[in-house]
Design a protein around this motif. Structure first.
Motif, PDB file in Angstrom:
ATOM      1  N   ASN A 143     104.319 -46.112 138.404  1.00  0.00           N
ATOM      2  CA  ASN A 143     103.612 -47.225 139.064  1.00  0.00           C
ATOM      3  C   ASN A 143     102.943 -48.136 138.052  1.00  0.00           C
ATOM      4  OD1 ASN A 143     104.373 -46.422 141.604  1.00  0.00           O
ATOM      5  ND2 ASN A 143     102.479 -45.321 142.017  1.00  0.00           N
ATOM      6  N   ASN A 144     102.320 -47.553 137.035  1.00  0.00           N
ATOM      7  CA  ASN A 144     101.667 -48.366 136.005  1.00  0.00           C
ATOM      8  C   ASN A 144     102.678 -49.175 135.203  1.00  0.00           C
ATOM      9  OD1 ASN A 144      99.150 -47.507 136.760  1.00  0.00           O
ATOM     10  ND2 ASN A 144      98.983 -45.969 135.147  1.00  0.00           N
ATOM     11  N   LEU A 145     103.816 -48.587 134.876  1.00  0.00           N
ATOM     12  CA  LEU A 145     104.830 -49.313 134.118  1.00  0.00           C
ATOM     13  C   LEU A 145     105.388 -50.488 134.922  1.00  0.00           C
ATOM     14  CD1 LEU A 145     106.782 -46.413 132.370  1.00  0.00           C
ATOM     15  CD2 LEU A 145     105.240 -48.068 131.306  1.00  0.00           C
ATOM     16  N   GLY A 178     106.614 -52.593 123.663  1.00  0.00           N
ATOM     17  CA  GLY A 178     106.121 -51.612 122.689  1.00  0.00           C
ATOM     18  C   GLY A 178     104.960 -50.796 123.232  1.00  0.00           C
ATOM     19  N   VAL A 179     104.045 -51.474 123.918  1.00  0.00           N
ATOM     20  CA  VAL A 179     102.898 -50.769 124.506  1.00  0.00           C
ATOM     21  C   VAL A 179     103.372 -49.845 125.623  1.00  0.00           C
ATOM     22  CG1 VAL A 179     100.789 -51.107 125.865  1.00  0.00           C
ATOM     23  CG2 VAL A 179     101.245 -52.558 123.892  1.00  0.00           C
ATOM     24  N   ARG A 180     104.320 -50.294 126.410  1.00  0.00           N
ATOM     25  CA  ARG A 180     104.843 -49.443 127.487  1.00  0.00           C
ATOM     26  C   ARG A 180     105.483 -48.180 126.931  1.00  0.00           C
ATOM     27  NH1 ARG A 180     107.372 -53.156 132.241  1.00  0.00           N
ATOM     28  NH2 ARG A 180     105.634 -54.602 132.389  1.00  0.00           N
ATOM     29  N   ILE A 181     106.251 -48.315 125.883  1.00  0.00           N
ATOM     30  CA  ILE A 181     106.900 -47.141 125.280  1.00  0.00           C
ATOM     31  C   ILE A 181     105.857 -46.226 124.654  1.00  0.00           C
ATOM     32  CG2 ILE A 181     108.464 -46.404 123.439  1.00  0.00           C
ATOM     33  CD1 ILE A 181     110.088 -48.976 124.060  1.00  0.00           C
ATOM     34  N   ALA A 182     104.915 -46.803 123.919  1.00  0.00           N
ATOM     35  CA  ALA A 182     103.898 -45.998 123.246  1.00  0.00           C
ATOM     36  C   ALA A 182     102.960 -45.317 124.238  1.00  0.00           C
ATOM     37  CB  ALA A 182     103.097 -46.879 122.289  1.00  0.00           C
ATOM     38  N   TYR A 183     102.763 -45.912 125.399  1.00  0.00           N
ATOM     39  CA  TYR A 183     101.842 -45.373 126.405  1.00  0.00           C
ATOM     40  C   TYR A 183     102.442 -44.209 127.187  1.00  0.00           C
ATOM     41  CZ  TYR A 183      99.769 -45.146 131.075  1.00  0.00           C
ATOM     42  OH  TYR A 183      99.248 -44.715 132.259  1.00  0.00           O
ATOM     43  N   THR A 184     103.733 -44.186 127.347  1.00  0.00           N
ATOM     44  CA  THR A 184     104.371 -43.287 128.301  1.00  0.00           C
ATOM     45  C   THR A 184     104.089 -41.813 128.024  1.00  0.00           C
ATOM     46  OG1 THR A 184     106.101 -44.924 128.648  1.00  0.00           O
ATOM     47  CG2 THR A 184     106.557 -42.693 129.385  1.00  0.00           C
ATOM     48  N   GLU A 210     101.460 -55.541 133.298  1.00  0.00           N
ATOM     49  CA  GLU A 210     102.304 -56.355 132.423  1.00  0.00           C
ATOM     50  C   GLU A 210     101.853 -56.194 130.970  1.00  0.00           C
ATOM     51  OE1 GLU A 210     102.589 -60.373 133.776  1.00  0.00           O
ATOM     52  OE2 GLU A 210     102.887 -59.750 135.844  1.00  0.00           O
ATOM     53  N   ASP A 211     102.514 -55.310 130.283  1.00  0.00           N
ATOM     54  CA  ASP A 211     102.276 -55.091 128.859  1.00  0.00           C
ATOM     55  C   ASP A 211     103.570 -55.373 128.113  1.00  0.00           C
ATOM     56  OD1 ASP A 211      99.580 -54.347 128.710  1.00  0.00           O
ATOM     57  OD2 ASP A 211     100.028 -52.272 129.264  1.00  0.00           O
ATOM     58  N   THR A 212     103.460 -55.428 126.815  1.00  0.00           N
ATOM     59  CA  THR A 212     104.656 -55.610 125.989  1.00  0.00           C
ATOM     60  C   THR A 212     105.496 -54.338 126.035  1.00  0.00           C
ATOM     61  OG1 THR A 212     103.537 -54.788 124.017  1.00  0.00           O
ATOM     62  CG2 THR A 212     103.386 -57.161 124.455  1.00  0.00           C
TER      63      THR A 212
END
Length: 145
Positions: A56-58, A66-72, A62-64
């Protein structure tokens, strides 16, 4: 001695009969019996609940890329631990509210929930049709606002 005993019983009967009836509520007991088993279910479902939160957060934040991958990965671990701990705390508050609910059963007093996220946050499954008897709400997103 027998007359004293009978007089005492008679006096106690009169006193109990003359007492005003309390408007007893079972709200605290009901919440206790809801939280104990469903908190354990929340803890068991914490990996799934964390995954749903991450997806749901992804989708919604709206993030870049890179941030989406690093956050997961760390986000999933954090959400899993938060949801697991939240489920255990929910169970513990159910245990703590049980004796309090028994005591409050004989009064007209109420008590606020010890653990508000159960009331406030979204959950994977909510069934409120018989909320007056037993509310089913599990898979609570404890890490969400």
């Amino acid at each position: 001695m027998r007359t004293r005993l009978l007089s005492g019983l008679f006096a106690a009967t009169i006193a109990l009969g003359a007492a005003a009836p309390a408007q007893a509520t079972v709200t605290v007991l009901k919440r206790s019996f809801e939280n104990m088993p469903q908190g354990l279910l929340d803890a068991v479902l914490s990996p799934y609940t964390a995954g749903v939160s991450i997806v749901n957060n992804l989708r919604n934040i709206e993030d870049t890329p890179g941030v989406r991958i690093a956050y997961t990965v760390p986000g999933y671990a954090w959400n899993t631990m938060s949801n697991f701990g939240g489920g255990l705390i929910r169970t513990l508050t159910g245990v703590l509210e049980l004796p309090t609910g028994v005591i409050l059963l004989f009064t007209d007093a109420e008590m606020e929930p010890l653990f508000d996220p159960v009331e406030d946050n979204e959950a994977i499954y909510v069934y409120d049709d018989y909320e007056d008897v037993y509310r089913v709400k599990f898979g609570v997103h404890y890490s969400g606002g």
